[in-house]
Structures are given as C-alpha cells and as structure tokens.
Design a protein around this motif. Structure first.
Motif, PDB file in Angstrom:
ATOM      1  N   LEU A  35       2.092  28.294  -4.970  1.00  0.00           N
ATOM      2  CA  LEU A  35       2.449  29.384  -4.069  1.00  0.00           C
ATOM      3  C   LEU A  35       3.653  30.156  -4.588  1.00  0.00           C
ATOM      4  N   PHE A  36       4.639  29.424  -5.085  1.00  0.00           N
ATOM      5  CA  PHE A  36       5.819  30.079  -5.649  1.00  0.00           C
ATOM      6  C   PHE A  36       5.429  30.938  -6.847  1.00  0.00           C
ATOM      7  N   GLN A  37       4.530  30.430  -7.669  1.00  0.00           N
ATOM      8  CA  GLN A  37       4.075  31.184  -8.833  1.00  0.00           C
ATOM      9  C   GLN A  37       3.335  32.452  -8.421  1.00  0.00           C
ATOM     10  N   ALA A  38       2.413  32.327  -7.470  1.00  0.00           N
ATOM     11  CA  ALA A  38       1.622  33.480  -7.037  1.00  0.00           C
ATOM     12  C   ALA A  38       2.512  34.563  -6.436  1.00  0.00           C
ATOM     13  N   SER A  39       3.447  34.158  -5.589  1.00  0.00           N
ATOM     14  CA  SER A  39       4.361  35.125  -4.984  1.00  0.00           C
ATOM     15  C   SER A  39       5.223  35.802  -6.041  1.00  0.00           C
ATOM     16  N   SER A  40       5.740  35.021  -6.981  1.00  0.00           N
ATOM     17  CA  SER A  40       6.605  35.576  -8.024  1.00  0.00           C
ATOM     18  C   SER A  40       5.843  36.540  -8.923  1.00  0.00           C
ATOM     19  N   ILE A  41       4.595  36.214  -9.236  1.00  0.00           N
ATOM     20  CA  ILE A  41       3.773  37.111 -10.057  1.00  0.00           C
ATOM     21  C   ILE A  41       3.596  38.448  -9.355  1.00  0.00           C
ATOM     22  N   PHE A  42       3.360  38.405  -8.051  1.00  0.00           N
ATOM     23  CA  PHE A  42       3.216  39.656  -7.300  1.00  0.00           C
ATOM     24  C   PHE A  42       4.467  40.509  -7.426  1.00  0.00           C
ATOM     25  N   TRP A  43       5.630  39.889  -7.185  1.00  0.00           N
ATOM     26  CA  TRP A  43       6.865  40.671  -7.183  1.00  0.00           C
ATOM     27  C   TRP A  43       7.257  41.150  -8.580  1.00  0.00           C
ATOM     28  N   VAL A  44       6.993  40.348  -9.583  1.00  0.00           N
ATOM     29  CA  VAL A  44       7.366  40.733 -10.950  1.00  0.00           C
ATOM     30  C   VAL A  44       6.507  41.895 -11.458  1.00  0.00           C
ATOM     31  N   PHE A  45       5.232  41.899 -11.095  1.00  0.00           N
ATOM     32  CA  PHE A  45       4.336  42.926 -11.625  1.00  0.00           C
ATOM     33  C   PHE A  45       4.042  44.041 -10.617  1.00  0.00           C
ATOM     34  N   ALA A  46       3.585  43.671  -9.429  1.00  0.00           N
ATOM     35  CA  ALA A  46       3.201  44.695  -8.446  1.00  0.00           C
ATOM     36  C   ALA A  46       4.411  45.405  -7.862  1.00  0.00           C
ATOM     37  N   GLY A  47       5.508  44.665  -7.655  1.00  0.00           N
ATOM     38  CA  GLY A  47       6.692  45.274  -7.048  1.00  0.00           C
ATOM     39  C   GLY A  47       7.208  46.476  -7.828  1.00  0.00           C
ATOM     40  N   PRO A  48       7.597  46.311  -9.094  1.00  0.00           N
ATOM     41  CA  PRO A  48       8.075  47.465  -9.871  1.00  0.00           C
ATOM     42  C   PRO A  48       7.022  48.561 -10.041  1.00  0.00           C
ATOM     43  N   LEU A  58      -3.774  40.548   1.584  1.00  0.00           N
ATOM     44  CA  LEU A  58      -3.966  39.235   0.970  1.00  0.00           C
ATOM     45  C   LEU A  58      -2.662  38.731   0.358  1.00  0.00           C
ATOM     46  N   ALA A  59      -1.970  39.608  -0.353  1.00  0.00           N
ATOM     47  CA  ALA A  59      -0.700  39.225  -0.969  1.00  0.00           C
ATOM     48  C   ALA A  59       0.312  38.809   0.087  1.00  0.00           C
ATOM     49  N   GLY A  60       0.289  39.484   1.242  1.00  0.00           N
ATOM     50  CA  GLY A  60       1.219  39.153   2.304  1.00  0.00           C
ATOM     51  C   GLY A  60       1.044  37.727   2.791  1.00  0.00           C
ATOM     52  N   ILE A  61      -0.187  37.274   2.934  1.00  0.00           N
ATOM     53  CA  ILE A  61      -0.440  35.894   3.367  1.00  0.00           C
ATOM     54  C   ILE A  61       0.217  34.919   2.404  1.00  0.00           C
ATOM     55  N   VAL A  62       0.053  35.178   1.120  1.00  0.00           N
ATOM     56  CA  VAL A  62       0.646  34.302   0.096  1.00  0.00           C
ATOM     57  C   VAL A  62       2.165  34.373   0.148  1.00  0.00           C
ATOM     58  N   MET A  63       2.717  35.590   0.246  1.00  0.00           N
ATOM     59  CA  MET A  63       4.175  35.761   0.234  1.00  0.00           C
ATOM     60  C   MET A  63       4.852  35.093   1.419  1.00  0.00           C
ATOM     61  N   PHE A  64       4.271  35.250   2.609  1.00  0.00           N
ATOM     62  CA  PHE A  64       4.893  34.664   3.792  1.00  0.00           C
ATOM     63  C   PHE A  64       4.833  33.142   3.745  1.00  0.00           C
ATOM     64  N   ALA A  65       3.718  32.604   3.266  1.00  0.00           N
ATOM     65  CA  ALA A  65       3.617  31.151   3.132  1.00  0.00           C
ATOM     66  C   ALA A  65       4.614  30.639   2.093  1.00  0.00           C
TER      67      ALA A  65
END
Length: 273
Positions: free
Chosen positions: A81-94, A114-121
């Motif tokens: 979960l930490f990996q999935a959330s971090s991948i979102f922020w590192v790539f999708a965020g910028p 979908l990303a929100g479910i992962v991020m909040f968890a």
C-alpha cells in the motif's frame, strides 16, 4: 471567523491529543479511520460524483480500509500500500500539477477515485504504524508537515515575491517553500544532536540512512507535502469551491487539513519499512 477557527481548533485538539497520547492503538486507529472516511467523502465531492455518489464512495473507502487490515498493521506493513500510494504521488502528482488536466472528467475521474481508495488506506496504515512506534515518533512525523506549512506561511508573508504555482494557489511562493524546508531542517538537526524524545522520525532516518541521506529524505518529504497541498488546491479550483467541505467550521474540510499528509505519511513509512 477567527473566533470560530479558534473554537474548532480547541475542540479538535481536545479530541485528538488525548487519543494520540493515551488511547490504545485500536482507539487511535478507529479515530483516524473516522477522519479518513470523511476525507474520502470530500474527495468524491471534489471529483463531482453526482447524487449519493460521495456517500457511497465513503462507504466503499471504509470497507476497503477494513479489508486492507488483512495485509497487516505494524511498522513494516503493509508495504504494498505504501508503494502504490508513493508511486501515485511521485508520478501522477507532478504530472497533474504541470499539465493541469480536467480531473473530474474523462478517464481521470475513475483513476483518481481508485487512487483515492489506495491513498486513504495507505495514510491510515502509515499513521497506525507510526503510532505503534510511539507517541514521539508519530508526532515527529506529523511535525514535518506542520513545520513545512507554518514555516512557509510566515516566510512567504515576510519575504515572498516569486509565485510557486500562481494558477493553482496564488498565495504560495518559492521563498515560503524554502522557509518551510529550513524550519524542518533546523528542528531535525536539533532533535538529532540532542537525541530529544527518541525514537522519532529524525532518529529513525539517521539510524537507517545516515546523516546525508536522512536529510535528503526529509527534503523529499517537504517537497511532497507541497505537492499534496497543491494537488488538493487544484481539485478545489476545478470544482469551483474554496474548501473541501464545511465539516470543520472556520477551517474548511478534513481534506484541507490532511492534504499534505496524504503523500508524506506513506512515503516516510515506506522508506523506513
């Protein structure tokens, strides 16, 4: 307005501080889950889900959070979960901040739901894992974001001239961002030198990574606290609202208070897991 903000802040502190300091892990986790579910409701509203959509989304987020506990809780888990959330922020965020796509339209909306479910968890697990390590640890983790925000506000007020993201959040400046980073670095250096309240995030990073990489990681966390803040600002701007909701009188919504924490918490725990 100021009176309302102060009263709300006092009430929140009266709830959060005792639970953080003295409640068992289960009680702390339950309170954070309550907060996260309301944040999920606001996330769906900003993405313009119609009708009862935000409520249904919040229920799904709550069920997903319960299901995610099967992955385990604790300092070293759940790493996926930490990996999935971090991948979102590192790539999708910028990417989102640079390209500014319409987030509530086309493929972006289902992707962000979908990303929100992962991020909040992931955010919930990160806070619970940090609390398991101890009160000083979880408070020092939160302190990184608080210091970056407070330092940026006062430095920006005093010296801010160059806008950081004028089309997204006109009040933020490069000088303010540097001031927030300096505040974090100074407090981290003092904590490391004095060994105050160890174990903290600062002492853990030092033990795991050494001084140079520990301070580089703190810099990265400050950067992503800004990314999280700007990301929510962009969501609000596209939704045409000032706050994510009116749940917290004088303060806006839950997301307005935790936006910078969403990328920072899982990323910090991923580094240490």
């Amino acid at each position: 307005m100021l009176k309302t903000r102060v009263i709300t802040a006092i009430v929140l502190l009266a709830i959060l501080l005792p639970v953080t300091l003295w409640a068992p892990i289960g009680g702390f986790g339950a309170l954070i889950a309550f907060v996260v579910v309301f944040a999920a409701w606001e996330w769906a509203r900003l993405l313009k889900l119609p009708g009862a959509g935000p409520v249904i989304y919040a229920i799904i987020a709550a069920l997903a959070l319960v299901a995610s506990t099967k992955l385990g809780t604790g300092f070293a888990a759940p790493r996926p979960l930490f990996q999935a959330s971090s991948i979102f922020w590192v790539f999708a965020g910028p990417f989102v901040l640079l390209r500014k796509p319409a987030l509530a339209q086309g493929a972006w909306r289902p992707f962000l739901l979908l990303a929100g479910i992962v991020m909040f968890a992931a955010c919930w697990h990160a806070l619970v894992a940090a609390r398991i390590e101890g009160v000083p640890f979880v408070l020092s983790l939160l302190l990184v974001v608080w210091l970056a925000d407070i330092g940026a506000y006062f430095t920006g007020k005093a010296f801010g001239k160059h806008k950081l993201a004028p089309s997204i959040s006109p009040g933020k400046t490069w000088e303010g961002a540097v001031g927030g980073w300096l505040a974090v670095m100074i407090v981290a250096a003092v904590a490391v030198v004095t060994h105050a309240f160890a174990p903290t995030l600062f002492s853990a990073l030092l033990d795991h990574l050494g001084a140079a990489r520990a301070f580089a990681t703190l810099t990265l966390l400050v950067v992503f606290s800004v990314v999280g803040d700007l990301f929510e600002s962009m969501l609000k701007r596209q939704a045409g609202v000032k706050d994510s909701s009116n749940l917290l009188p004088g303060h806006g919504g839950v997301l307005d208070r935790i936006d910078a924490l969403l990328p920072v918490l899982p990323l910090a725990m991923l580094v240490l897991s």
